[in-house]
Design a protein around this motif. Structure first.
Motif: not given
Ligand code: GDP
Ligand code: MG
Length: 596
Positions: A367-371, A396-402, A444-447, A475-477
């Motif tokens: 399946t499609a890769p997920s982080v 959902v209040a907050h979501i952080s991604e790598p 670049y900073d990229l998700p 880190g994450e954002q």
């Protein structure tokens, strides 16, 4: 060998820049492989051939070299070349005092090489810049010497020009390794400490562990302890690779070699861990140990459901040799029984996929890769999401991604198109350096999520293959992400749920509903195909009804032909999945997942 006559080095090079060929010439010139035994890519082949019941890797080859009448031992330590394995690269570098920066004189330096070079500099290694393939008419050693010199802050004359093919310049390079790279330091009298920089599972001998001894000495038959776990084992064998494994009477501070303790699984002998004496243990481990942490997750399913037990066995076997691979059983309405797997990155995923198909001969679909997302619900609860199905349904209040710090290296004419690509992928430009007039380094900073979905293919196709990419996770954002579900006749098809940025939800929904409409055969009733965020539908396609009569084509003729067709239809039915009363051949799901 006393430490003052040892040199430990590695070769940093982009793939195809000639590392294996240069290694061949070194083996030949130092006389450890004679002309009669020599074949191209000697060390690479040893990896595959598994001679003498031990999986020899080119991890650490010891070569004798005499300079000005003095005998030296040169240990050449191999490093993996790809971003997914940057921790392993880092540990290999930490086993060395110096590095050869090998650059193809017809190509110049590439992003991955650059990333490994920076890592070598962080580890305080002495760098010897080398331009390779000077025998080729298209080689431009002066031009690239300028580039490399300005990068390292040295004079272009310090770059040495060689040909791994003809051997030109290679003896001079071996001399420079002796004269420029410092000998290893370490306390011979201290309790022993050796750093593991690689470990490989071997079917006959169990795990073969490659170490660099930093302090003290390890002796055959003594009991040693792994400092991260405290487990202890007897040293059944210890030695050096030259270029076959040769047991020795031990390894002392500064030396590099292998050891065998009879453990059966590389997770018991982890890269980065410190080996010490069990009877006189070191008070503290060496710095830099880290557990491998999967960053990319994907469901892996056998295309033929009866292959499920074989798939489990394949994963169990692969894990013996791969401490970073994780998996647990998972069940999908669309795809049946499979495994949710965690990987270090996309290449790691590809390698495992390919090995399952090639070595174990099982056809699979991923399946499609997920982080990994960190979701905080309105109730204040924190949920770690590695699978869209774990995404909390409520508010959902907050979501952080790598996040990833990406370095792109490109000919300057493609800077515009790459900036556009990074912009589309929610990138933030952090800086831009000209290596020369023609070559630019972009930061670049990229998700990470944007990199794992076909970023690399886009990069290559937009630059005719000339740009290269490397990234480090950092880190994450916080991000505005939503889960998009695909519904077939109002029922979700789990394998197609995805977590995407809110601004891209609509185009994802549109693309997937179109794809499924085209792949799912018509049925006797009309079927809506919808994409939805929660209960809100954002895209819809319709599969129109058809009166499916397989006999219609036969014009009432041949009876046996009719029967055959009916049989065939029954056969087809078996491999159908029923979702929302809709019969879907599994091939349709497989096609929708592969035609990315
Ligand atoms: P690696 O991927 O860095 O290990 O690169 P290889 O050693 O496998 O070399 C890649 C290709 O470049 C092979 O086709 C080699 O024959 C070729 N090659 C390597 N070194 C030289 C060289 O010095 N001169 C020429 N002409 N070709 C080379
Ligand atoms: Mg190679």
């Amino acid at each position: 060998t006393p430490a003052e006559y040892i040199r430990n080095f590695c070769i940093i090079a982009h793939i195809d820049h000639g590392k294996s060929t240069l290694a061949d010439r070194m083996l030949q010139l130092t006389g450890i492989v004679d002309a009669r035994e020599m074949r191209d890519q000697y060390l690479d082949r040893m990896d595959i051939e598994r001679e003498r019941g031990i999986t020899i890797k080119s991890q650490a080859v010891r070569m004798p070299w005499t300079m000005e009448g003095q005998a030296y031992a040169l240990n050449m330590i191999d490093t993996p070349g790809h971003v997914d394995f940057s921790y392993e690269v880092n540990r290999s570098l930490a086993a060395c005092e110096g590095a050869i920066l090998l650059v193809d004189a017809t190509q110049g330096i590439e992003a991955q090489t650059l990333a490994n070079l920076y890592m070598a500099l962080e580890n305080d290694l002495t760098i010897i810049p080398v331009l390779n393939k000077i025998d080729l008419p298209s080689a431009q050693p002066e031009k690239y010497a300028q580039e490399v010199a300005s990068l390292l802050g040295v004079e272009p004359e310090e770059c040495i020009a060689v040909s791994g093919k003809t051997g030109a310049g290679v003896p001079e390079l071996l001399d420079r390794i002796v004269s420029e790279i410092s000998s290893p330091e370490g306390d011979l009298d201290a309790p022993s400490r050796a750093m593991i920089f690689d470990s490989v599972y071997d079917i006959y001998r169990g795990v073969v562990t490659y170490v660099r001894v930093k302090d003290g000495r390890l002796n055959p038959r003594e009991r040693v302890a792994m400092m991260s776990t405290g487990s202890s084992h007897e040293l059944l064998e210890i030695g050096v690779i030259a270029p076959e494994p040769k047991p020795t009477a031990g390894l002392a501070a500064g030396e590099v070699g292998y050891l065998i303790t009879g453990v059966k699984d590389v997770r018991q002998s982890r890269v980065g861990d410190t080996v010490t004496s069990a009877s006189r243990p070191a008070p503290a481990p060496l710095e830099g140990y880290a557990d491998p942490k999967p960053m990319v997750f994907s469901g892996i399913y056998p295309i033929d459901g009866s292959d499920y037990p074989a798939l489990r066995e394949a994963l169990d076997k692969l894990r013996l040799n791969d401490a970073a691979l994780q998996y647990e059983p998972e069940n999908s309405v669309a795809l049946g029984f499979g495994f949710r797997c965690g990987f270090l990155g996309l290449l790691h995923l590809d390698i495992i996929r390919e090995r399952i198909e090639r070595e174990f001969d099982i056809s699979i679909i991923a399946t499609a890769p997920s982080v990994v997302y960190r979701v905080i619900t309105d109730g204040g609860e924190e949920v770690t999401v590695t699978n869209p199905s774990e995404f909390p349904d409520g508010k959902v209040a907050h979501i952080s991604e790598p996040m990833a710090k990406a370095t792109l290296l490109t000919p300057s004419e493609y800077v515009g198109t790459l900036m556009e690509l990074c912009q589309q992928r929610r990138g933030n430009l952090q800086g831009m350096d000209y290596l020369s007039e023609e070559r630019v380094e972009l930061h670049y900073d990229l998700p990470l999520a944007e990199i794992v979905t076909d970023f690399f293919d886009q990069l290559k196709s937009r630059t005719k293959g000339y740009a290269s990419l490397d990234y480090d996770l950092e880190g994450e954002q916080e991000a505005d992400l939503v889960k998009v579900d695909l519904l077939l006749n109002h029922e979700p098809v789990d394998a197609f749920s995805a977590i995407v940025h809110r601004e891209k939800a609509y185009s994802y929904g549109l693309e997937m509903t179109k794809k499924l409409r085209n792949l799912i055969p018509r049925q006797q009733f009309e079927i809506p195909v919808q994409a939805a965020i929660g209960t809100r539908v954002i895209a819809r396609e319709t599969i129109r009804a058809v009166r499916k009569d397989v006999l219609a084509k036969c014009y009432g003729g041949d009876v046996s032909r009719k029967r055959k067709l009916l049989e065939k239809q029954k056969e087809g039915k078996k491999r159908m999945k029923t979702i929302g009363r809709v019969d879907v051949p599994q091939e349709a799901f497989v096609a929708a997942l592969t035609s990315e």
